[in-house]
Write a protein that holds these residues in place. Structure first.
Motif, mmCIF file in Angstrom:
data_model
loop_
_atom_site.group_PDB
_atom_site.id
_atom_site.type_symbol
_atom_site.label_atom_id
_atom_site.label_comp_id
_atom_site.label_asym_id
_atom_site.label_seq_id
_atom_site.Cartn_x
_atom_site.Cartn_y
_atom_site.Cartn_z
ATOM 1 N N THR A 289 13.307 -39.485 -21.964
ATOM 2 C CA THR A 289 13.391 -38.365 -23.145
ATOM 3 C C THR A 289 13.332 -37.052 -22.597
ATOM 4 O OG1 THR A 289 11.198 -38.909 -23.626
ATOM 5 C CG2 THR A 289 13.009 -40.003 -24.991
ATOM 6 N N PHE B 166 14.295 -35.280 -20.425
ATOM 7 C CA PHE B 166 15.544 -34.101 -20.201
ATOM 8 C C PHE B 166 15.992 -33.412 -21.276
ATOM 9 C CE2 PHE B 166 20.185 -33.640 -19.875
ATOM 10 C CZ PHE B 166 20.190 -32.829 -18.817
ATOM 11 N N HIS B 167 15.796 -33.988 -22.491
ATOM 12 C CA HIS B 167 16.407 -33.650 -23.880
ATOM 13 C C HIS B 167 15.426 -32.738 -24.597
ATOM 14 C CE1 HIS B 167 19.705 -36.328 -23.236
ATOM 15 N NE2 HIS B 167 18.713 -37.584 -23.053
ATOM 16 N N GLY C 250 17.865 -39.914 -19.787
ATOM 17 C CA GLY C 250 17.367 -38.482 -19.298
ATOM 18 C C GLY C 250 17.649 -38.672 -17.605
ATOM 19 N N GLU D 18 19.768 -36.152 -15.422
ATOM 20 C CA GLU D 18 19.032 -35.315 -14.527
ATOM 21 C C GLU D 18 19.562 -35.265 -13.077
ATOM 22 O OE1 GLU D 18 14.629 -34.218 -12.608
ATOM 23 O OE2 GLU D 18 14.924 -35.552 -14.307
ATOM 24 N N CYS E 299 19.767 -28.977 -21.711
ATOM 25 C CA CYS E 299 20.469 -29.974 -22.855
ATOM 26 C C CYS E 299 20.356 -29.346 -23.798
ATOM 27 C CB CYS E 299 19.745 -31.337 -22.625
ATOM 28 S SG CYS E 299 20.527 -32.232 -23.852
#
Length: 415
Positions: free
Chosen positions: A148, A150-151, A179, A183, A221
């Motif tokens: 999660t 990355f978001h 995620g 990445e 993102c």
């Protein structure tokens, strides 16, 4: 951490994938393998040694996830894998507010138990792996990397759910997943010299058994298709994707369905499998679509929803510079890419027929407004990189001139 070795573990609801990487000027992979069919019949461990083209398969006499984890950790210890590595990295599907990889401590394990209800199909098994390895090798540092994270750059409007505000304080919001894959894709875009990776508008399409998309502006993102759980968004191999919540009431009243039965249907009996009634595998459906209308409609639904998602994200981004296909379907199915991109020329999205059929890295015409790429994703590389950086930065355990720092305590980041 140059010269050290890292074991990466990607624990899913029915599989455990693992690899051993040596850290140097670049990462080199040695042993790799997976445990699959966990919880069903025919559970097995398949592995391949470095530079070998042949794999070995072992049958596992295990009836559930816990006994499978015991077998797997026993195997790692018996084959001296744990003695040969300097750290372990885990992909953890849910991290709530975490934004960075974290060193495993008892405090972190307690927090993962607390948030387990947010990912009941994944987190309990991932915790079991962490604790089993911690018991066998208590001095071996373990690092968790959250799918999660990355978001976490998404603007607030993209995380809000239109339900009573009081639930937000309980952690009910849109999170997004895949995620680690995203990445890696952004790292590769940057490595290739695509300027959109740093200062542009990118749509990442991770299309496999699990399917999602992410909209990225200037390297961050801003939206993604999965939401509170990985069940939201695009239709997938066995998951529904977005669904009218009123269906739950209808099925409970008219079919006597329980919440657990509804969850089973949404995650394991729907998507391509549910619509086709034959297979969850896109390859199987493409093979019979000419003679089976159910397969035809399942494929059409998948492509239609993916096309809509691209259109929505072009709107959110204010245009598009690069579209990336990844995942098993995205990387290997030219016909699905054609059907998703068909009719999107007005957005600048075009495909070169020859390069698309060859699964070339760049599949758009050279003069197209939007670059359309295929990038094979690699979550394990991101895990290994993150473990190397986190252990070197937070623990300094591999510096002979620094005192070893206990893994019973560490700073919690990004909460």
């Amino acid at each position: 951490m140059s010269g050290e070795t890292i074991l990466t573990i990607n624990g899913g609801s029915s599989t455990i994938k693992f690899s051993v990487y040596r850290v140097g000027d670049s990462l080199s992979r040695g042993l790799t393998g997976k445990v699959d069919r966990i919880g069903g019949s025919g559970t097995r461990l398949t592995f391949c040694e470095q530079d070998s083209e042949e794999s070995t398969t072992l049958d596992i006499d295990a009836t559930d996830y816990a006994s499978t984890v015991d077998f797997f950790v026993d195997w790692l210890q018996t084959n001296e894998v744990l003695d040969s590595v300097n750290a372990i990295g885990h992909r953890v599907v849910h991290g709530m507010q975490y934004t960075m990889p974290e060193l495993v401590t008892q405090e972190l394990i307690d927090e993962l138990y607390r948030i387990s209800p947010y990912a009941p199909s994944h987190l309990p098994g991932e915790i079991a792996l962490i604790e089993a390895l911690r018991t066998r090798s208590p001095n071996l540092p373990q690092v968790v990397c959250f799918d999660t994270a990355f978001h976490r750059t998404m603007p607030r409007v993209a995380t809000l759910l239109p339900i009573p505000r009081r639930y937000e304080s309980k952690g009910v919001q849109r999170y997004g997943f895949h995620g680690l894959s995203y990445e890696y894709l952004m790292q590769e875009l940057n490595r290739m010299g695509d300027p959109a990776a740093v200062s542009g508008r990118v749509i990442l399409a991770h299309l496999g058994n699990g399917a999602s998309m992410a909209a990225v502006r200037d390297g961050q993102c801003i939206d993604t298709s999965m939401g509170f759980t990985p069940s939201a968004g695009l239709p997938m191999s066995t998951r529904t994707g977005d669904l009218d919540p009123g269906l739950f009431r209808f099925l409970t009243q008219h079919e006597g369905m329980t919440a657990d039965q509804f969850d089973q249907m949404v995650n394991h009996e729907s998507g391509m499998l549910g619509v086709s009634e034959t297979s969850s595998d896109m390859r199987d459906l493409l093979a019979v679509e000419a003679t089976d209308i159910r397969a035809t409609e399942a494929i059409a639904l998948f492509c239609y929803q993916a096309k809509k998602c691209i259109g929505a994200y072009v709107a959110a981004l204010g245009g598009l510079d690069t579209l990336v296909f990844a995942g098993g379907i995205g990387e290997h199915s030219p016909v699905i890419r054609v059907r998703i991109c068909e009719g999107l020329k007005y957005l600048g999205i075009e495909l070169n027929e020859k390069r698309n059929l060859e699964n070339s890295p760049m599949i758009s015409p050279m003069v197209a407004r939007v670059g359309v790429r295929i990038i094979p994703t690699n979550e394990e590389v991101v895990l290994a990189q993150s473990v190397s950086e986190t252990v070197a930065k937070l623990v300094k355990i591999f510096d002979p001139h620094s005192p070893k720092v206990s893994t019973t305590s560490a700073t919690k980041q990004g909460t």
